[in-house]
Design a protein around this motif. Sequence first.
Motif, PDB file in Angstrom:
ATOM      1  N   LEU A  52     -21.657   7.314 -37.599  1.00  0.00           N
ATOM      2  CA  LEU A  52     -20.790   8.244 -38.320  1.00  0.00           C
ATOM      3  C   LEU A  52     -19.369   8.215 -37.763  1.00  0.00           C
ATOM      4  O   LEU A  52     -18.396   8.281 -38.520  1.00  0.00           O
ATOM      5  N   LYS A  53     -19.239   8.068 -36.454  1.00  0.00           N
ATOM      6  CA  LYS A  53     -17.904   7.939 -35.856  1.00  0.00           C
ATOM      7  C   LYS A  53     -17.181   6.728 -36.432  1.00  0.00           C
ATOM      8  O   LYS A  53     -15.998   6.795 -36.767  1.00  0.00           O
ATOM      9  N   GLN A  54     -17.893   5.607 -36.562  1.00  0.00           N
ATOM     10  CA  GLN A  54     -17.300   4.397 -37.130  1.00  0.00           C
ATOM     11  C   GLN A  54     -16.930   4.592 -38.596  1.00  0.00           C
ATOM     12  O   GLN A  54     -15.880   4.137 -39.044  1.00  0.00           O
ATOM     13  N   GLU A  55     -17.771   5.292 -39.340  1.00  0.00           N
ATOM     14  CA  GLU A  55     -17.490   5.555 -40.755  1.00  0.00           C
ATOM     15  C   GLU A  55     -16.220   6.405 -40.902  1.00  0.00           C
ATOM     16  O   GLU A  55     -15.358   6.110 -41.735  1.00  0.00           O
ATOM     17  N   ILE A  56     -16.097   7.437 -40.093  1.00  0.00           N
ATOM     18  CA  ILE A  56     -14.910   8.293 -40.134  1.00  0.00           C
ATOM     19  C   ILE A  56     -13.668   7.483 -39.779  1.00  0.00           C
ATOM     20  O   ILE A  56     -12.649   7.541 -40.473  1.00  0.00           O
ATOM     21  N   TYR A  57     -13.758   6.694 -38.711  1.00  0.00           N
ATOM     22  CA  TYR A  57     -12.635   5.864 -38.286  1.00  0.00           C
ATOM     23  C   TYR A  57     -12.206   4.922 -39.413  1.00  0.00           C
ATOM     24  O   TYR A  57     -11.030   4.832 -39.759  1.00  0.00           O
ATOM     25  N   HIS A  58     -13.155   4.234 -40.016  1.00  0.00           N
ATOM     26  CA  HIS A  58     -12.826   3.271 -41.071  1.00  0.00           C
ATOM     27  C   HIS A  58     -12.280   3.959 -42.325  1.00  0.00           C
ATOM     28  O   HIS A  58     -11.372   3.417 -42.976  1.00  0.00           O
ATOM     29  N   ASN A  59     -12.799   5.140 -42.669  1.00  0.00           N
ATOM     30  CA  ASN A  59     -12.248   5.900 -43.802  1.00  0.00           C
ATOM     31  C   ASN A  59     -10.783   6.248 -43.544  1.00  0.00           C
ATOM     32  O   ASN A  59      -9.934   6.136 -44.436  1.00  0.00           O
ATOM     33  N   ASP A  60     -10.491   6.692 -42.329  1.00  0.00           N
ATOM     34  CA  ASP A  60      -9.115   7.070 -42.003  1.00  0.00           C
ATOM     35  C   ASP A  60      -8.192   5.847 -41.993  1.00  0.00           C
ATOM     36  O   ASP A  60      -7.069   5.910 -42.500  1.00  0.00           O
ATOM     37  N   ILE A  61      -8.655   4.746 -41.444  1.00  0.00           N
ATOM     38  CA  ILE A  61      -7.843   3.520 -41.438  1.00  0.00           C
ATOM     39  C   ILE A  61      -7.587   3.055 -42.872  1.00  0.00           C
ATOM     40  O   ILE A  61      -6.471   2.653 -43.219  1.00  0.00           O
ATOM     41  N   GLN A  62      -8.590   3.140 -43.726  1.00  0.00           N
ATOM     42  CA  GLN A  62      -8.405   2.772 -45.132  1.00  0.00           C
ATOM     43  C   GLN A  62      -7.365   3.685 -45.787  1.00  0.00           C
ATOM     44  O   GLN A  62      -6.503   3.223 -46.536  1.00  0.00           O
ATOM     45  N   GLY A  63      -7.438   4.991 -45.493  1.00  0.00           N
ATOM     46  CA  GLY A  63      -6.449   5.928 -46.023  1.00  0.00           C
ATOM     47  C   GLY A  63      -5.048   5.605 -45.529  1.00  0.00           C
ATOM     48  O   GLY A  63      -4.075   5.633 -46.298  1.00  0.00           O
ATOM     49  N   LEU A  64      -4.922   5.284 -44.266  1.00  0.00           N
ATOM     50  CA  LEU A  64      -3.618   4.913 -43.695  1.00  0.00           C
ATOM     51  C   LEU A  64      -3.089   3.615 -44.302  1.00  0.00           C
ATOM     52  O   LEU A  64      -1.900   3.494 -44.601  1.00  0.00           O
ATOM     53  N   THR A  65      -3.970   2.662 -44.484  1.00  0.00           N
ATOM     54  CA  THR A  65      -3.578   1.353 -45.006  1.00  0.00           C
ATOM     55  C   THR A  65      -3.098   1.453 -46.453  1.00  0.00           C
ATOM     56  O   THR A  65      -2.195   0.745 -46.869  1.00  0.00           O
ATOM     57  N   SER A  66      -3.718   2.352 -47.238  1.00  0.00           N
ATOM     58  CA  SER A  66      -3.291   2.484 -48.636  1.00  0.00           C
ATOM     59  C   SER A  66      -2.118   3.417 -48.839  1.00  0.00           C
ATOM     60  O   SER A  66      -1.581   3.471 -49.929  1.00  0.00           O
ATOM     61  N   ALA A  67      -1.693   4.097 -47.809  1.00  0.00           N
ATOM     62  CA  ALA A  67      -0.594   5.067 -47.948  1.00  0.00           C
ATOM     63  C   ALA A  67       0.767   4.373 -48.069  1.00  0.00           C
ATOM     64  O   ALA A  67       1.013   3.362 -47.426  1.00  0.00           O
ATOM     65  N   THR A  68       1.616   4.969 -48.896  1.00  0.00           N
ATOM     66  CA  THR A  68       3.010   4.521 -48.977  1.00  0.00           C
ATOM     67  C   THR A  68       3.906   5.382 -48.098  1.00  0.00           C
ATOM     68  O   THR A  68       5.060   5.044 -47.865  1.00  0.00           O
TER      69      THR A  68
END
Length: 134
Positions: A52-68
Amino acid sequence: METIYLAAPLFTEAEKRFNSYLAEKLREKGHTVFVPQEIEYDYRVKPLSPELKQEIYHNDIQGLTSATLVVAVIDGSDADSGTSFEIGYAVARGTPVYCLRTDVRKVDDFEFVNLMLEAETTVFTSVEKLLKAL
């Protein structure tokens, strides 16, 4: 309109309420806003598993990566470590970062906030000033 990642501490009821308020204000202006606390697990219910820690981390990185644009709340005597990581990640990727510091405390006589957070970001001292810039 921007796709905004809202980087902010989310560990107290006050922090979560402020984040919700800020996200609502940003959405009212027509922006898409990724708010980690809206999709993440409440770790107080039971301990986080390594998966779950990895899932949260990857969700946040995906959110950061798609942000303008990243909007980062940096109130407190020192900015939250997770928020600081998110700021650094965004800056390294070339994503603009708008910091919001409503806290009147200064780091010292020479810095409003930590120099490493201030150097490559734009710091606003109120929600109204931040919203006006958007």
